[in-house]
Design a protein around this motif. Structure first.
Motif, short mmCIF file in Angstrom:
data_model
loop_
_atom_site.label_atom_id
_atom_site.label_comp_id
_atom_site.label_asym_id
_atom_site.label_seq_id
_atom_site.Cartn_x
_atom_site.Cartn_y
_atom_site.Cartn_z
N THR A 4 0.83 -1.20 0.00
CA THR A 4 0.00 0.00 0.00
C THR A 4 0.87 1.26 0.00
OG1 THR A 4 -0.07 0.11 2.41
CG2 THR A 4 -1.76 -1.23 1.33
N ASN A 5 0.22 2.40 0.14
CA ASN A 5 0.93 3.67 0.23
C ASN A 5 1.62 3.85 1.58
OD1 ASN A 5 0.03 4.24 -2.31
ND2 ASN A 5 -1.70 5.45 -1.62
N LYS A 6 1.30 2.99 2.53
CA LYS A 6 1.96 3.00 3.83
C LYS A 6 3.21 2.13 3.75
CE LYS A 6 1.24 1.81 8.63
NZ LYS A 6 0.46 1.00 9.57
N PRO A 7 4.38 2.66 4.13
CA PRO A 7 5.63 1.88 4.02
C PRO A 7 5.56 0.57 4.81
CG PRO A 7 6.11 4.17 4.51
CD PRO A 7 4.62 4.01 4.64
N LYS A 8 6.03 -0.50 4.17
CA LYS A 8 6.07 -1.81 4.81
C LYS A 8 7.54 -2.20 5.01
CE LYS A 8 4.95 -6.61 4.16
NZ LYS A 8 3.77 -7.38 4.27
N PRO A 9 7.96 -2.45 6.26
CA PRO A 9 9.37 -2.78 6.50
C PRO A 9 9.74 -4.16 5.96
CG PRO A 9 8.13 -2.88 8.55
CD PRO A 9 7.18 -2.40 7.49
N ILE A 10 10.96 -4.24 5.45
CA ILE A 10 11.50 -5.49 4.91
C ILE A 10 12.87 -5.70 5.55
CG2 ILE A 10 12.37 -6.64 2.82
CD1 ILE A 10 9.41 -6.25 2.64
N CYS A 11 13.14 -6.91 6.01
CA CYS A 11 14.46 -7.27 6.53
C CYS A 11 14.75 -8.71 6.11
CB CYS A 11 14.52 -7.12 8.05
SG CYS A 11 16.16 -7.48 8.70
N ILE A 12 15.79 -8.87 5.32
CA ILE A 12 16.18 -10.19 4.82
C ILE A 12 17.65 -10.40 5.13
CG2 ILE A 12 16.40 -11.65 2.78
CD1 ILE A 12 14.16 -9.89 1.53
N THR A 13 17.97 -11.53 5.73
CA THR A 13 19.36 -11.87 6.02
C THR A 13 19.69 -13.18 5.31
OG1 THR A 13 19.20 -10.83 8.19
CG2 THR A 13 21.03 -12.34 7.85
N LEU A 14 20.75 -13.14 4.52
CA LEU A 14 21.21 -14.33 3.82
C LEU A 14 22.58 -14.75 4.35
CD1 LEU A 14 20.34 -13.51 0.09
CD2 LEU A 14 19.05 -14.90 1.68
N HIS A 15 22.77 -16.04 4.53
CA HIS A 15 24.06 -16.61 4.91
C HIS A 15 24.10 -18.04 4.38
CE1 HIS A 15 21.70 -18.31 8.23
NE2 HIS A 15 21.28 -17.07 8.43
N LYS A 16 25.17 -18.75 4.62
CA LYS A 16 25.38 -20.08 4.04
C LYS A 16 24.21 -21.02 4.32
CE LYS A 16 27.64 -23.56 2.26
NZ LYS A 16 27.57 -23.76 0.83
N ALA A 17 23.65 -20.97 5.51
CA ALA A 17 22.59 -21.91 5.89
C ALA A 17 21.30 -21.74 5.08
CB ALA A 17 22.29 -21.77 7.38
N ASN A 18 21.01 -20.53 4.61
CA ASN A 18 19.75 -20.31 3.89
C ASN A 18 19.93 -19.81 2.46
OD1 ASN A 18 20.48 -17.66 4.32
ND2 ASN A 18 18.64 -17.09 5.45
N SER A 19 21.15 -19.94 1.93
CA SER A 19 21.41 -19.48 0.56
C SER A 19 22.42 -20.40 -0.13
CB SER A 19 21.94 -18.05 0.58
OG SER A 19 22.30 -17.66 -0.71
N ASP A 20 22.13 -20.74 -1.37
CA ASP A 20 23.03 -21.60 -2.14
C ASP A 20 24.21 -20.84 -2.74
OD1 ASP A 20 21.32 -23.72 -1.65
OD2 ASP A 20 20.24 -23.48 -3.53
N ILE A 21 24.14 -19.52 -2.79
CA ILE A 21 25.19 -18.76 -3.48
C ILE A 21 26.23 -18.17 -2.54
CG2 ILE A 21 23.64 -18.20 -5.37
CD1 ILE A 21 23.71 -15.29 -4.21
N LEU A 22 26.04 -18.30 -1.22
CA LEU A 22 26.99 -17.72 -0.27
C LEU A 22 27.86 -18.80 0.36
CD1 LEU A 22 24.76 -15.08 1.55
CD2 LEU A 22 26.36 -14.71 -0.32
#
Length: 128
Positions: free
Chosen positions: A9-27
């Motif tokens: 919506t027009n109201k800001p929505k917070p986003i926080c994403i953390t990637l590391h070896k355990a949850n990503s194939d490219i790191l």
């Protein structure tokens, strides 16, 4: 992480994403990336993410060929379109090459962050 276009919506929505070896194939083990910011709807077909990307990536020096750890701390502004972005009918403030188009009604942040990481890796990186 996928977010449905119609739920932004027009109201800001917070986003926080953390990637590391355990949850990503490219790191690797010593790499991690965090993306924090907010998404907000600009109009019915355009969503803007404004935030920051921080973390550590292992890169290869273009001069020496040696691996080194690079600390990322950059502002990030991304534009997302629900369907084809037709620049001629839209605002001249946004270059059509800056808009990421999705066609399934969702923004796939994992795909976008992976693309940003690969873009950094493919750049001309110099160990300082």
């Amino acid at each position: 992480m996928k977010i449905e276009f119609r739920k932004i919506t027009n109201k800001p929505k917070p986003i926080c994403i953390t990637l590391h070896k355990a949850n990503s194939d490219i790191l690797d083990e010593n790499e991690s990336i965090e993306v924090q910011g907010e998404v907000i709807r600009k109009d019915n077909k355009l969503v803007i993410f404004q935030g920051k990307m921080s973390g550590y990536l292992q890169l290869i020096c273009a001069r020496s060929g040696q691996d080194f750890i690079y600390q990322i701390n950059e502002s990030l502004v991304l534009y997302f379109s629900d369907g084809i972005w037709e620049a001629q009918n839209q605002s001249k403030d946004i270059d059509s090459l800056d808009v990421i188009e999705f066609f399934d009604g969702f923004i796939d942040f994992d795909f976008v962050i992976t693309s940003e990481i690969e873009s950094i890796r493919l750049d001309y990186n110099i160990k300082e």
